[in-house]
Design an enzyme around this catalytic site. Structure first.
Site, mmCIF file in Angstrom:
data_model
loop_
_atom_site.group_PDB
_atom_site.id
_atom_site.type_symbol
_atom_site.label_atom_id
_atom_site.label_comp_id
_atom_site.label_asym_id
_atom_site.label_seq_id
_atom_site.Cartn_x
_atom_site.Cartn_y
_atom_site.Cartn_z
ATOM 1 N N ASP A 13 -15.393 -64.722 -7.905
ATOM 2 C CA ASP A 13 -16.509 -64.158 -7.023
ATOM 3 C C ASP A 13 -16.914 -62.656 -7.125
ATOM 4 O O ASP A 13 -16.056 -61.866 -7.126
ATOM 5 C CB ASP A 13 -16.336 -64.504 -5.675
ATOM 6 N N ASP A 28 -23.168 -66.052 -7.690
ATOM 7 C CA ASP A 28 -22.070 -65.162 -8.087
ATOM 8 C C ASP A 28 -20.525 -65.608 -7.903
ATOM 9 O O ASP A 28 -19.843 -64.913 -7.915
ATOM 10 C CB ASP A 28 -22.290 -63.814 -7.426
ATOM 11 N N GLU A 29 -20.535 -66.929 -7.814
ATOM 12 C CA GLU A 29 -19.332 -67.381 -7.738
ATOM 13 C C GLU A 29 -19.083 -68.810 -8.192
ATOM 14 O O GLU A 29 -20.125 -69.634 -8.329
ATOM 15 C CB GLU A 29 -18.741 -67.840 -6.223
HETATM 16 P P1 TTP Z 1 -21.634 -63.104 -1.299
HETATM 17 O O1 TTP Z 1 -20.545 -63.477 -2.698
HETATM 18 O O2 TTP Z 1 -21.205 -63.816 -0.386
HETATM 19 O O3 TTP Z 1 -21.519 -61.680 -1.104
HETATM 20 P P2 TTP Z 1 -21.565 -60.491 -2.139
HETATM 21 O O4 TTP Z 1 -21.357 -60.642 -3.413
HETATM 22 O O5 TTP Z 1 -22.664 -59.503 -1.713
HETATM 23 O O6 TTP Z 1 -20.197 -59.660 -1.612
HETATM 24 P P3 TTP Z 1 -18.585 -60.156 -1.609
HETATM 25 O O7 TTP Z 1 -18.605 -61.326 -2.536
HETATM 26 O O8 TTP Z 1 -18.015 -58.885 -2.555
HETATM 27 O O9 TTP Z 1 -18.051 -60.249 -0.297
HETATM 28 O O10 TTP Z 1 -23.087 -63.567 -1.985
HETATM 29 C C1 TTP Z 1 -23.394 -63.334 -3.104
HETATM 30 C C2 TTP Z 1 -24.925 -62.695 -3.190
HETATM 31 O O11 TTP Z 1 -25.654 -63.870 -2.742
HETATM 32 C C3 TTP Z 1 -25.208 -61.615 -2.221
HETATM 33 O O12 TTP Z 1 -24.792 -60.383 -3.036
HETATM 34 C C4 TTP Z 1 -26.508 -61.529 -1.894
HETATM 35 C C5 TTP Z 1 -26.718 -63.105 -1.647
HETATM 36 N N1 TTP Z 1 -26.552 -63.317 -0.334
HETATM 37 C C6 TTP Z 1 -27.920 -63.390 0.244
HETATM 38 O O13 TTP Z 1 -28.848 -63.198 0.008
HETATM 39 N N2 TTP Z 1 -27.776 -63.986 1.796
HETATM 40 C C7 TTP Z 1 -26.391 -64.114 2.477
HETATM 41 O O14 TTP Z 1 -26.602 -64.413 3.525
HETATM 42 C C8 TTP Z 1 -25.377 -63.995 1.636
HETATM 43 C C9 TTP Z 1 -24.018 -64.272 2.339
HETATM 44 C C10 TTP Z 1 -25.516 -63.699 0.398
HETATM 45 MG MG MG Z 2 -19.722 -62.061 -4.120
#
Ligand code: TTP
Ligand code: MG
Length: 408
Positions: free
Chosen positions: A11, A106-107
């Site tokens: 991720d 992103d994961e």
């Molecule tokens: P995440 O992987 O949940 O969050 P992140 O990458 O910003 O942070 P981290 O993994 O380090 O905790 O989500 C990936 C992307 O998806 C995030 O950058 C923006 C988008 N997203 C949204 O648009 N709305 C949301 O509610 C979430 C959780 C994520």
């Molecule tokens: Mg992320």
């Protein structure tokens, strides 16, 4: 030693923000929020770790975010950049193992069972992945390795930022046990509250709770909860052609109960969903809508179709029927609306050849896709979305949605 199952969950850290920081390095090390200007409606999509130190997190209203952290830099964000980065990210992962299941942008899960023979250890493989992602995208990836999907996902979360955490074979349950209940994937705020009220505050306690209690409270989901909490998770890593859903959603600038506006927005979102479906050459058997009301309660409703489709009209009709029922039951104005399709398959010959109206629709949709590909999304608008011109400012590639539409 027989090869035991090893699953990797990768991720990217603060994904949207990290992409923005690559474009504009002066944003590095600062509290940054992607989601829009703080005077606009909508929520935080991504917050940098510096912003998180102030309590900011995804889903928080932008106004709240700017109150908690006035010095934060707010960025509108641009989805096509994230999609590009995501695409390259998945390509890199795909070079390491074909057993790749992307989740959102992103994961991803990788089934890396047996890959130690190639890389020495799975941990070394994970280091190589982190390095390559960092070299090519200039973004940190956090990686969890475990015997189950649930273990791997929680491990990557726990390792963030810039982390790498491997749970030894057989150790998933012990790893999960001491963690707060909210850390278990699938446990949202509501489930968390119910579990807390039962005195269940750690994953280990959940694992020990009787199935009868959990099924009584959560139905079939209670069983899944108990299994995952116990580190038991038989879900396989499924490569993309076999799975997934596509969805789009948007938050209104102002809550609305206006049926016409809701219908037009639904139509617009449907067209985006169906276009992506056709672009992937796939058909869907299930249509769902999502509504968030003024008080933030959120509902989803879904309907199974008798046959797979990739036609705007079929998907829209189904979504509209669901919308009508929902609106007749709940009179509150709507804050957010979304539509999605799932149960996707490859378009085979299942299409009902006798239904020529279906065929005509399919041709029409493809013709529209072609024109839009050449001249942009705005080049053609169907009657129902025309009124959207007054609601959303038309951007380069369709209307600017307040919330980037994510399939999650
Ligand atoms: P995440 O992987 O949940 O969050 P992140 O990458 O910003 O942070 P981290 O993994 O380090 O905790 O989500 C990936 C992307 O998806 C995030 O950058 C923006 C988008 N997203 C949204 O648009 N709305 C949301 O509610 C979430 C959780 C994520
Ligand atoms: Mg992320």
């Amino acid at each position: 030693m027989g090869s035991c199952i090893r699953i990797m969950h990768i991720d990217l850290d603060a994904f949207f923000v990290s992409v923005e920081q690559v474009d504009n390095p002066s944003l590095k090390g600062k509290p940054v929020v992607v989601g829009g200007r703080p005077d606009r409606r909508g929520v935080v999509a991504a917050a940098s770790y510096e912003a998180r130190a102030f309590g900011l997190h995804a889903g928080m209203p932008l106004a709240t975010a700017s109150r908690l952290c006035p010095q934060a830099i707010f960025i509108e964000g641009s989805f096509h950049k994230y999609r590009q980065a995501s695409h390259r990210f998945m390509e890199i992962l795909g070079e390491f193992s074909p057993y790749l299941e992307p989740l959102g942008l992103d994961e991803a899960y990788l089934d890396v069972t047996g890959f130690e023979s190639l890389y020495g250890t799975i941990e070394q493989m994970a280091h190589l992945i982190k390095n390559q992602v960092n070299d090519e995208l200039e973004i940190c990836a956090s990686i969890g390795i475990a015997g189950t999907k649930v273990g791997a996902k929680v491990a990557s979360d726990e390792s963030k930022p810039d982390g790498l955490l491997e749970i030894p074979p057989g150790g998933d349950a012990a790893f999960l046990a001491p963690l707060a209940i909210g850390k278990l994937p699938g446990v949202g705020k509501k489930t968390e509250r119910v579990l807390m009220s039962l005195g269940i505050n750690t994953v280990g306690r959940l694992a020990q709770t009787s199935l009868i209690t959990l099924k009584g409270r959560f139905g079939i989901f209670g069983e899944v909860l108990k299994r995952h909490a116990s580190g038991i998770d038989e879900r396989k890593v499924i490569p993309p052609a076999e799975a997934k859903s596509i969805s789009r959603e948007t938050t209104f600038a102002e809550d609305t109960g206006d049926r016409q506006k809701l219908t037009a927005t639904l139509r617009y979102l449907t067209e985006r969903v169906a276009a992506q479906l056709r672009q992937q050459g796939r058909e869907a058997r299930c249509v769902s809508i999502k509504l968030r009301y003024a008080d933030f309660t959120t509902i989803t409703r879904q309907q199974t179709l008798t046959q797979g489709t990739d036609a705007d009209k079929t998907i829209f009709d189904s979504g509209l029927a669901l919308l009508e029922v929902a609106l007749s039951r709940e009179k509150q104005p709507v804050r957010l609306i979304g539509i999605g399709v799932s149960r996707l398959n490859e378009p085979g010959r299942q299409m009902n050849m006798l239904d020529s109206s279906g065929l005509r629709l399919e041709k029409l949709d493809r013709a529209i896709d072609d024109i839009r590909k050449k001249y942009g999304f705005k080049a053609i608008q169907t009657g129902r979305t025309l009124m959207l011109r007054d609601i959303f400012p038309p951007g380069e590639n369709g209307y600017e949605l307040n919330t980037p539409g994510l399939s999650r």
